[in-house]
Design a protein around this motif. Structure first.
Motif, short mmCIF file in Angstrom:
data_model
loop_
_atom_site.label_atom_id
_atom_site.label_comp_id
_atom_site.label_asym_id
_atom_site.label_seq_id
_atom_site.Cartn_x
_atom_site.Cartn_y
_atom_site.Cartn_z
N ALA A 5 49.20 55.03 42.16
CA ALA A 5 48.61 54.08 41.22
C ALA A 5 47.17 53.81 41.63
CB ALA A 5 49.39 52.77 41.21
N THR A 6 46.33 53.56 40.65
CA THR A 6 44.94 53.18 40.93
C THR A 6 44.72 51.75 40.46
OG1 THR A 6 44.20 54.11 38.83
CG2 THR A 6 44.04 55.52 40.76
N PHE A 7 43.97 51.02 41.26
CA PHE A 7 43.64 49.63 40.98
C PHE A 7 42.15 49.42 41.19
CE2 PHE A 7 48.09 49.08 41.92
CZ PHE A 7 48.48 47.97 41.20
N GLU A 8 41.57 48.46 40.48
CA GLU A 8 40.29 47.94 40.88
C GLU A 8 40.58 46.94 41.99
OE1 GLU A 8 38.27 46.18 37.59
OE2 GLU A 8 37.63 48.11 36.81
N TYR A 9 39.64 46.79 42.90
CA TYR A 9 39.90 45.86 44.00
C TYR A 9 39.88 44.43 43.46
CZ TYR A 9 40.03 43.71 48.51
OH TYR A 9 40.45 42.98 49.59
N SER A 10 41.04 43.77 43.50
CA SER A 10 41.18 42.41 43.00
C SER A 10 42.38 41.76 43.66
CB SER A 10 41.35 42.41 41.47
OG SER A 10 42.58 43.00 41.14
N VAL A 33 44.49 53.73 49.91
CA VAL A 33 43.26 54.47 50.18
C VAL A 33 42.14 53.91 49.30
CG1 VAL A 33 42.18 56.75 50.17
CG2 VAL A 33 44.63 56.55 50.58
N PRO A 34 41.11 53.31 49.91
CA PRO A 34 39.96 52.87 49.11
C PRO A 34 39.01 54.04 48.87
CG PRO A 34 39.70 52.17 51.37
CD PRO A 34 41.04 52.86 51.28
N LEU A 35 38.50 54.14 47.66
CA LEU A 35 37.53 55.18 47.34
C LEU A 35 36.13 54.68 47.68
CD1 LEU A 35 38.93 56.37 43.90
CD2 LEU A 35 39.24 57.42 46.13
N LYS A 118 30.03 46.63 40.56
CA LYS A 118 31.06 47.64 40.35
C LYS A 118 31.52 48.19 41.70
CE LYS A 118 33.22 50.22 37.35
NZ LYS A 118 34.25 49.69 36.56
N HIS A 119 32.79 48.02 41.98
CA HIS A 119 33.36 48.49 43.23
C HIS A 119 34.23 49.70 42.97
CE1 HIS A 119 31.91 44.98 45.28
NE2 HIS A 119 32.46 44.21 44.36
N GLY A 120 34.45 50.44 44.02
CA GLY A 120 35.32 51.60 43.90
C GLY A 120 36.76 51.19 43.66
N GLU A 121 37.52 52.14 43.23
CA GLU A 121 38.92 51.87 42.98
C GLU A 121 39.74 52.07 44.25
OE1 GLU A 121 39.96 54.50 39.84
OE2 GLU A 121 38.91 53.33 38.34
N LEU A 144 48.42 44.95 36.75
CA LEU A 144 47.20 45.53 36.17
C LEU A 144 46.72 46.80 36.86
CD1 LEU A 144 45.17 42.26 35.51
CD2 LEU A 144 46.73 43.44 33.98
N ALA A 145 47.64 47.72 37.09
CA ALA A 145 47.23 49.03 37.59
C ALA A 145 46.46 49.76 36.50
CB ALA A 145 48.47 49.85 37.98
N LEU A 146 45.45 50.52 36.89
CA LEU A 146 44.69 51.29 35.91
C LEU A 146 45.46 52.52 35.47
CD1 LEU A 146 41.18 51.11 37.59
CD2 LEU A 146 42.04 49.74 35.70
N GLY A 147 46.24 53.08 36.36
CA GLY A 147 47.04 54.26 36.04
C GLY A 147 48.16 54.40 37.05
N VAL A 148 49.28 54.94 36.59
CA VAL A 148 50.45 55.13 37.47
C VAL A 148 51.02 56.51 37.18
CG1 VAL A 148 52.78 54.32 38.05
CG2 VAL A 148 51.00 52.67 37.51
#
Length: 156
Positions: A5-10, A33-35, A118-121, A144-148
């Motif tokens: 899953a990808t998230f914005e840092y929040s 894993v932070p990008l 704007k922060h990395g995902e 609120l995952a951006l994608g799974v």
């Protein structure tokens, strides 16, 4: 089975992790894993093989057209005639439009990007068994995952 899953840092990221731990997903099975953020500025001019969809010449072309019409109209009364004055005013209009667009993208849009912060995902990889897949996916989507996506591991 692994779920990506990808998230914005929040704070929703932290809530998802704590909720997964409450549902008996061990901490060792959650990999985060932070990008990295982009360090250099984006290139302003496109090449033949790479384009970002941002055009610097569209306003220049529109102003060149408008200025050339006005310049040619006024050129009937001036010494060099309408053709020369139409070309001269088209060049002036193009340069003016190009400089306006360059200013907008270099100064105004850069300030907006910096203000927005704007922060990395963040990518989360959850290792779980088949019974927990639906529950883990639902937790990630609810937070609120951006994608799974899920990947089935092969048995050896």
């Amino acid at each position: 089975m692994q779920i990506f899953a990808t998230f914005e840092y929040s704070t929703y990221l932290e809530l998802a992790i704590s909720e997964l731990e409450k549902k008996e997903i061990r901490r060792e099975n959650i990999f985060i894993v932070p990008l990295d953020n982009r360090t250099e500025d984006r290139k302003m001019f496109d090449s033949l093989h790479r384009a970002d969809g941002v055009s610097l010449i569209d306003l220049g072309m529109a102003l060149a057209t408008a200025f050339s019409v006005v310049g040619a109209s006024i050129g009937f009364k001036l010494e060099w005639g309408p053709i020369y004055w139409g070309i001269i005013s088209a060049i002036i209009g193009f340069i003016l439009g190009f400089l306006i667009k360059l200013f907008i993208f270099k100064v105004i849009k850069k300030k907006k990007r910096l203000l927005r912060g704007k922060h990395g995902e963040i990518i989360i990889i959850v290792d779980c068994d088949g019974r927990q897949v639906e529950m883990v996916e639902q937790i990630l989507w609810n937070n609120l995952a951006l994608g799974v996506s899920k990947v089935i591991k092969e048995k050896k």
